[in-house]
Design a protein around this motif. Structure first.
Motif, PDB file in Angstrom:
ATOM      1  N   ILE A 140     -61.980  56.461 -20.192  1.00  0.00           N
ATOM      2  CA  ILE A 140     -62.453  56.494 -19.153  1.00  0.00           C
ATOM      3  C   ILE A 140     -60.877  56.091 -18.003  1.00  0.00           C
ATOM      4  O   ILE A 140     -60.226  55.724 -18.489  1.00  0.00           O
ATOM      5  CB  ILE A 140     -63.814  55.022 -18.144  1.00  0.00           C
ATOM      6  CG1 ILE A 140     -64.358  54.382 -18.777  1.00  0.00           C
ATOM      7  CG2 ILE A 140     -62.995  54.675 -16.891  1.00  0.00           C
ATOM      8  CD1 ILE A 140     -65.188  53.307 -18.245  1.00  0.00           C
ATOM      9  N   THR A 141     -60.324  57.355 -17.130  1.00  0.00           N
ATOM     10  CA  THR A 141     -59.478  57.552 -16.806  1.00  0.00           C
ATOM     11  C   THR A 141     -59.404  57.212 -15.213  1.00  0.00           C
ATOM     12  O   THR A 141     -60.600  57.947 -14.034  1.00  0.00           O
ATOM     13  CB  THR A 141     -58.874  58.879 -16.396  1.00  0.00           C
ATOM     14  OG1 THR A 141     -59.158  59.475 -18.233  1.00  0.00           O
ATOM     15  CG2 THR A 141     -57.102  58.999 -16.237  1.00  0.00           C
ATOM     16  N   GLN A 142     -58.841  55.963 -15.151  1.00  0.00           N
ATOM     17  CA  GLN A 142     -58.702  55.758 -13.191  1.00  0.00           C
ATOM     18  C   GLN A 142     -57.305  56.449 -12.770  1.00  0.00           C
ATOM     19  O   GLN A 142     -56.134  56.138 -13.024  1.00  0.00           O
ATOM     20  CB  GLN A 142     -58.950  54.354 -13.095  1.00  0.00           C
ATOM     21  CG  GLN A 142     -60.143  53.583 -13.436  1.00  0.00           C
ATOM     22  CD  GLN A 142     -60.075  52.931 -12.402  1.00  0.00           C
ATOM     23  OE1 GLN A 142     -58.830  51.668 -12.868  1.00  0.00           O
ATOM     24  NE2 GLN A 142     -60.908  52.206 -11.797  1.00  0.00           N
ATOM     25  N   ASN A 143     -57.407  57.408 -11.806  1.00  0.00           N
ATOM     26  CA  ASN A 143     -56.340  57.862 -10.521  1.00  0.00           C
ATOM     27  C   ASN A 143     -55.901  56.995  -9.724  1.00  0.00           C
ATOM     28  O   ASN A 143     -57.075  57.082  -8.782  1.00  0.00           O
ATOM     29  CB  ASN A 143     -56.468  58.641 -10.423  1.00  0.00           C
ATOM     30  CG  ASN A 143     -55.584  59.566 -11.908  1.00  0.00           C
ATOM     31  OD1 ASN A 143     -55.115  58.940 -12.834  1.00  0.00           O
ATOM     32  ND2 ASN A 143     -56.585  60.614 -12.570  1.00  0.00           N
ATOM     33  N   ILE A 144     -55.213  55.898  -9.191  1.00  0.00           N
ATOM     34  CA  ILE A 144     -55.549  55.233  -7.835  1.00  0.00           C
ATOM     35  C   ILE A 144     -54.057  56.064  -6.975  1.00  0.00           C
ATOM     36  O   ILE A 144     -53.454  55.795  -7.642  1.00  0.00           O
ATOM     37  CB  ILE A 144     -55.680  53.565  -7.851  1.00  0.00           C
ATOM     38  CG1 ILE A 144     -57.039  53.689  -8.506  1.00  0.00           C
ATOM     39  CG2 ILE A 144     -55.947  53.439  -6.096  1.00  0.00           C
ATOM     40  CD1 ILE A 144     -57.709  52.220  -9.330  1.00  0.00           C
ATOM     41  N   GLY A 155     -58.997  56.176  -4.575  1.00  0.00           N
ATOM     42  CA  GLY A 155     -59.213  56.944  -6.332  1.00  0.00           C
ATOM     43  C   GLY A 155     -59.813  57.482  -7.011  1.00  0.00           C
ATOM     44  O   GLY A 155     -60.910  57.851  -6.112  1.00  0.00           O
ATOM     45  N   THR A 156     -59.868  57.993  -8.195  1.00  0.00           N
ATOM     46  CA  THR A 156     -60.647  58.701  -8.978  1.00  0.00           C
ATOM     47  C   THR A 156     -61.325  58.411 -10.019  1.00  0.00           C
ATOM     48  O   THR A 156     -59.839  57.759 -10.558  1.00  0.00           O
ATOM     49  CB  THR A 156     -60.446  60.050  -8.494  1.00  0.00           C
ATOM     50  OG1 THR A 156     -59.508  60.324  -9.848  1.00  0.00           O
ATOM     51  CG2 THR A 156     -59.943  61.281  -7.752  1.00  0.00           C
ATOM     52  N   ILE A 157     -62.119  58.221 -10.954  1.00  0.00           N
ATOM     53  CA  ILE A 157     -62.652  57.714 -12.128  1.00  0.00           C
ATOM     54  C   ILE A 157     -63.049  58.581 -12.496  1.00  0.00           C
ATOM     55  O   ILE A 157     -63.804  59.390 -12.088  1.00  0.00           O
ATOM     56  CB  ILE A 157     -63.263  56.592 -11.609  1.00  0.00           C
ATOM     57  CG1 ILE A 157     -63.047  55.751 -10.788  1.00  0.00           C
ATOM     58  CG2 ILE A 157     -64.071  56.273 -13.428  1.00  0.00           C
ATOM     59  CD1 ILE A 157     -63.915  54.325 -11.575  1.00  0.00           C
ATOM     60  N   ASN A 158     -62.716  58.866 -13.979  1.00  0.00           N
ATOM     61  CA  ASN A 158     -63.023  60.243 -14.704  1.00  0.00           C
ATOM     62  C   ASN A 158     -64.019  59.990 -15.860  1.00  0.00           C
ATOM     63  O   ASN A 158     -62.677  59.046 -16.790  1.00  0.00           O
ATOM     64  CB  ASN A 158     -62.394  61.566 -15.393  1.00  0.00           C
ATOM     65  CG  ASN A 158     -61.416  61.501 -14.121  1.00  0.00           C
ATOM     66  OD1 ASN A 158     -62.151  62.027 -13.249  1.00  0.00           O
ATOM     67  ND2 ASN A 158     -59.919  61.632 -13.845  1.00  0.00           N
ATOM     68  N   HIS A 159     -64.736  59.850 -16.447  1.00  0.00           N
ATOM     69  CA  HIS A 159     -65.821  59.310 -17.895  1.00  0.00           C
ATOM     70  C   HIS A 159     -65.017  60.397 -18.501  1.00  0.00           C
ATOM     71  O   HIS A 159     -65.923  61.775 -18.222  1.00  0.00           O
ATOM     72  CB  HIS A 159     -67.187  58.866 -17.048  1.00  0.00           C
ATOM     73  CG  HIS A 159     -67.268  58.078 -16.214  1.00  0.00           C
ATOM     74  ND1 HIS A 159     -67.318  56.417 -16.824  1.00  0.00           N
ATOM     75  CD2 HIS A 159     -67.606  57.993 -15.296  1.00  0.00           C
ATOM     76  CE1 HIS A 159     -67.142  56.123 -15.443  1.00  0.00           C
ATOM     77  NE2 HIS A 159     -67.862  56.330 -15.138  1.00  0.00           N
TER      78      HIS A 159
END
Length: 160
Positions: A140-144, A155-159
């Motif tokens: 899981i990658t988070q960009n805030i 923010g965005t969350i990428n699975h």
């Protein structure tokens, strides 16, 4: 009976009085030329007049007791009574304090067991649920981003 080896002579009053063989400056303090009752003059120690006694010290005046001393004297029994009451209270509370101490140690043991046991259970659960073969871990990658110290954050969350 006894024979004296020397002759004793005395001066009679009609003979002139001899002067002492010492100068007046040579006479030590307390020695004076005196005339005896028989009329003979000689050097003799004379009693010294005692110096006047120093004046008696004034009687001490009673001083008032300072306020801090009164306050301390009044607070001492109060503080002692408070300490005694605290001691009695602790003696009554001792059984309860001992029980609470034992309960706290039990809680510490429970937390320690949970800190060790829960991760082990989770590892066991993951390995059993995933079948254990061919499946990779989820990433899981988070960009805030945020503008300013108290700005709104996005923010965005990428699975994967």
């Amino acid at each position: 009976m006894h024979e004296t080896a020397y002759e004793i002579t005395t001066l009679t009053p009609h003979h002139p009085t001899p002067t002492p063989g010492m100068l007046p400056t040579e006479i030590p303090p307390g020695v004076q030329m005196v005339t005896l009752p028989g009329g003979i003059r000689t050097l003799a120690y004379t009693p010294q007049q005692a110096p006047p006694a120093p004046p008696a010290p004034p009687a001490p005046v009673a001083q008032p007791i300072p306020t801090w001393a009164k306050t301390t004297a009044l607070l001492t029994p109060t503080i002692g009574g408070g300490i005694a009451a605290a001691g009695v209270g602790l003696s009554y509370a001792a059984p309860g304090l001992i029980a609470m101490s034992e309960a706290l140690w039990a809680a510490v043991a429970l937390i320690a067991a949970a800190a060790i046991g829960v991760p082990m259970l989770l590892r066991l659960g993951r390995s059993a649920a995933g079948g254990g073969a061919g499946r990779g871990a989820t990433h899981i990658t988070q960009n805030i981003t945020a503008s300013g110290m108290f700005g709104k954050a996005n923010g965005t969350i990428n699975h994967r």
